[in-house]
Design a protein around this motif. Structure first.
Motif, mmCIF file in Angstrom:
data_model
loop_
_atom_site.group_PDB
_atom_site.id
_atom_site.type_symbol
_atom_site.label_atom_id
_atom_site.label_comp_id
_atom_site.label_asym_id
_atom_site.label_seq_id
_atom_site.Cartn_x
_atom_site.Cartn_y
_atom_site.Cartn_z
ATOM 1 N N ALA A 1 12.119 3.156 8.418
ATOM 2 C CA ALA A 1 11.070 2.129 8.326
ATOM 3 C C ALA A 1 11.074 1.283 9.584
ATOM 4 O O ALA A 1 12.058 1.236 10.326
ATOM 5 C CB ALA A 1 11.318 1.231 7.117
ATOM 6 N N GLU B 1 8.277 10.710 3.316
ATOM 7 C CA GLU B 1 8.946 12.017 3.432
ATOM 8 C C GLU B 1 10.401 11.817 3.837
ATOM 9 O O GLU B 1 11.296 12.512 3.367
ATOM 10 C CB GLU B 1 8.260 12.899 4.497
ATOM 11 N N PHE C 1 5.941 -4.405 7.121
ATOM 12 C CA PHE C 1 6.786 -3.238 7.422
ATOM 13 C C PHE C 1 6.202 -2.022 6.729
ATOM 14 O O PHE C 1 5.373 -2.156 5.814
ATOM 15 C CB PHE C 1 8.230 -3.460 6.947
ATOM 16 N N TYR D 1 1.106 -4.446 18.677
ATOM 17 C CA TYR D 1 0.755 -5.773 18.161
ATOM 18 C C TYR D 1 1.926 -6.706 17.862
ATOM 19 O O TYR D 1 1.727 -7.847 17.467
ATOM 20 C CB TYR D 1 -0.136 -5.660 16.914
ATOM 21 N N PHE E 1 1.384 12.300 6.866
ATOM 22 C CA PHE E 1 2.615 11.763 6.273
ATOM 23 C C PHE E 1 2.268 10.515 5.471
ATOM 24 O O PHE E 1 1.271 9.848 5.728
ATOM 25 C CB PHE E 1 3.656 11.433 7.350
ATOM 26 N N TYR F 1 0.858 -1.201 0.000
ATOM 27 C CA TYR F 1 0.000 0.000 0.000
ATOM 28 C C TYR F 1 0.880 1.232 0.000
ATOM 29 O O TYR F 1 2.065 1.183 0.342
ATOM 30 C CB TYR F 1 -0.944 -0.006 1.224
ATOM 31 N N PHE G 1 7.587 2.059 5.372
ATOM 32 C CA PHE G 1 8.602 3.118 5.238
ATOM 33 C C PHE G 1 7.893 4.473 5.269
ATOM 34 O O PHE G 1 6.792 4.599 4.736
ATOM 35 C CB PHE G 1 9.316 3.026 3.881
ATOM 36 N N GLU H 1 0.981 14.719 16.140
ATOM 37 C CA GLU H 1 2.321 14.725 16.738
ATOM 38 C C GLU H 1 2.813 16.162 16.822
ATOM 39 O O GLU H 1 2.294 17.042 16.141
ATOM 40 C CB GLU H 1 3.295 13.987 15.820
ATOM 41 N N VAL I 1 4.198 -3.176 3.315
ATOM 42 C CA VAL I 1 3.832 -4.506 2.826
ATOM 43 C C VAL I 1 3.318 -5.314 4.010
ATOM 44 O O VAL I 1 3.857 -5.216 5.111
ATOM 45 C CB VAL I 1 5.068 -5.222 2.213
ATOM 46 N N PHE J 1 5.530 14.595 10.731
ATOM 47 C CA PHE J 1 4.407 15.411 10.265
ATOM 48 C C PHE J 1 3.095 14.884 10.845
ATOM 49 O O PHE J 1 3.053 13.780 11.390
ATOM 50 C CB PHE J 1 4.316 15.345 8.726
ATOM 51 N N THR K 1 14.945 7.137 11.583
ATOM 52 C CA THR K 1 14.344 5.831 11.310
ATOM 53 C C THR K 1 13.499 5.943 10.049
ATOM 54 O O THR K 1 12.542 6.704 9.996
ATOM 55 C CB THR K 1 13.458 5.393 12.499
ATOM 56 N N GLY L 1 9.035 -2.527 11.251
ATOM 57 C CA GLY L 1 8.097 -3.615 10.985
ATOM 58 C C GLY L 1 8.349 -4.789 11.896
ATOM 59 O O GLY L 1 9.169 -4.730 12.814
#
Ligand code: HAM
Length: 411
Positions: free
Chosen positions: A277, A304, A299, A259, A122, A104, A301, A112, A127, A119, A275, A279
């Motif tokens: 990404a 931005e 995971f 989770y 964002f 996606y 990413f 935040e 996946v 942001f 950081t 997952g």
């Protein structure tokens, strides 16, 4: 003047091209990896994010919640995983085990404190893979993350940690509670609350000033592993080594969402330390949301952050930059319109501006050709064309020019 909401941004010109290029790179990457595209709503029923054991701060403090005119409690999605899992369960996508990988790309919303790389709206791409728990699936996902970083030209470190199952996490959390309780005064306000709700999160707090001191004698998570857990994690790390996928094992990588179990990972930029990404595995979420007992790993990413690390330069798409005398706009428009029918990309400048300014703007847009149409060209029914690479310039009959292009494009 009405301005944009805090923590949001507008995208245009070069930056907009970079975003387009990022999306194109991802589309072809996921096609090669045979991952299906999935799109879910921007808002979901709030209960999707407010699950019974949810202590994650994203959900507790950062969601944009609202009630619609029908009195429904809705939430702008703060991340992609929960919505994708909801869609997989609702549409029974877990039935087709040949197509169990989904990617996606889209916006998410978190209330935040905006700062560099953080942001309120964002974009993430991510996946999610549904199916049995298997160390080969975990390896494949980490391999995919690594290959993505290579394709995107990112210089990164992949950090792994293994949390074990719910049992191990529970035992370790109790031990952490005992460890941190005497240090409570040295913890930030959020961590003092985490001490009761989710002591694991204290480990990756970015605020605690005494971070190094308070984590120095941290109980070792590995001492809570049973033999199966140890073997599973060793299988992953051995496989990654065999495949020459670089990683480090970092006991302080625990992730912020509630989770996760088993393998967790983060991708850290070697350039900026941010950081990019995160997952991991989340084997309990599908059943917790009413689906079957199936494993899952994924995971995401932050787009931005990727775009602040690498510049995607697009080749110029512009075929012709047409500089026309406004008095001759009709003659020029006919040429422009015929070129567009031949699928040529045109910028048509028929403004009244000074010729040199128009020429300067034209060159900045990096077209393959400049076309000049002035009084001379109109009276002789010609066009003057300049190849911007070779700088050669010719004046030819308008009909000859169009006919030649029509033949080339087989119209
Ligand atoms: P996350 O760590 O919350 O994980 O977010 C993933 C990435 O999104 C972060 O590493 C960061 O690059 C980016 N990100 C997060 N918050 C912001 C923000 N406020 N501004 C800019 N970028 C941000 C998840 O969202 C999980 N759903 C990942 C996952 C997928 N786990 C399993 N499957």
């Amino acid at each position: 003047m009405i301005t944009k909401p805090k923590g949001t941004y507008d995208i245009f010109y070069q930056e907009a091209s970079s975003w387009k290029k990022l999306e194109q790179t991802l589309t072809s990457f996921f096609a090669k990896w045979n991952v299906s595209y999935i799109r879910t709503p921007l808002f979901e029923n709030s209960e999707l994010f407010r699950r019974k054991n949810d202590f994650s701060e994203v959900v507790q403090k950062q969601t944009y919640d609202f009630t619609d005119k029908g009195g429904r409690s809705l939430t702008l999605r703060p991340e992609g995983t929960a919505g994708v899992v909801r869609a997989i369960i609702e549409n029974k996508l877990y039935v087709d085990t040949h197509s169990n990988k989904f990617y996606y790309f889209g916006p998410n919303y978190r209330y935040e404190r905006p700062q560099k790389g953080r942001f309120r709206e964002f974009y993430q791409f991510g996946v999610e893979v549904i199916g049995d728990k298997n160390y080969l699936v975990d390896t494949e996902i980490i391999d995919m993350v690594h290959q993505l970083c290579v394709s995107l030209g990112l210089d990164v470190t992949i950090k792994l940690n293994y949390l074990g199952g719910l049992d191990t996490i529970k035992k370790y959390s109790d031990e952490l509670k005992n460890y941190f309780t005497p240090l409570a005064n040295e913890l930030c306000q959020d961590c003092q609350q985490r001490l009761h709700q989710n002591p694991l999160r204290i480990i990756d707090c970015k605020i605690d000033s005494q971070k190094e001191t308070i984590t120095k004698n941290l109980p070792q998570l590995t001492s809570f592993y049973d033999s199966n857990t140890k073997e599973y994690f060793t299988n992953i790390t051995k496989m990654l080594q065999t495949l020459n996928i670089p990683f480090i094992v970092d006991p302080l990588t625990v992730r912020g969402l509630d989770y996760y179990t088993d393998i967790v990972f983060e991708v850290i930029s070697n350039k900026t330390g941010q950081t990019l990404a995160g997952g991991g595995r989340y084997d309990n979420l599908i059943s917790e949301l009413g689906g079957p007992k199936l494993g899952a790993i994924g995971f995401a990413f932050g787009c931005e952050r990727i775009l602040s690390e690498v510049e995607f330069i697009e080749d110029s798409d512009l075929d012709y930059y047409v500089l026309a005398n406004p008095a001759e706009a009709c003659y020029s428009y006919d040429i422009v319109s015929r070129l567009r029918k031949l699928n040529k990309i045109i910028k048509f400048d028929f403004s009244n501006r000074n010729f040199n300014k128009k020429l300067k703007d034209g060159l900045e847009q990096n077209p393959h050709y400049l076309i000049f149409i002035g009084t001379d060209e109109v009276s002789k029914k010609t066009v003057t064309i300049k190849d911007t690479k070779t700088t050669t310039q010719v004046t030819i009959s308008k009909n000859e020019f169009i006919n030649k292009l029509e033949c080339e494009t087989n119209v």
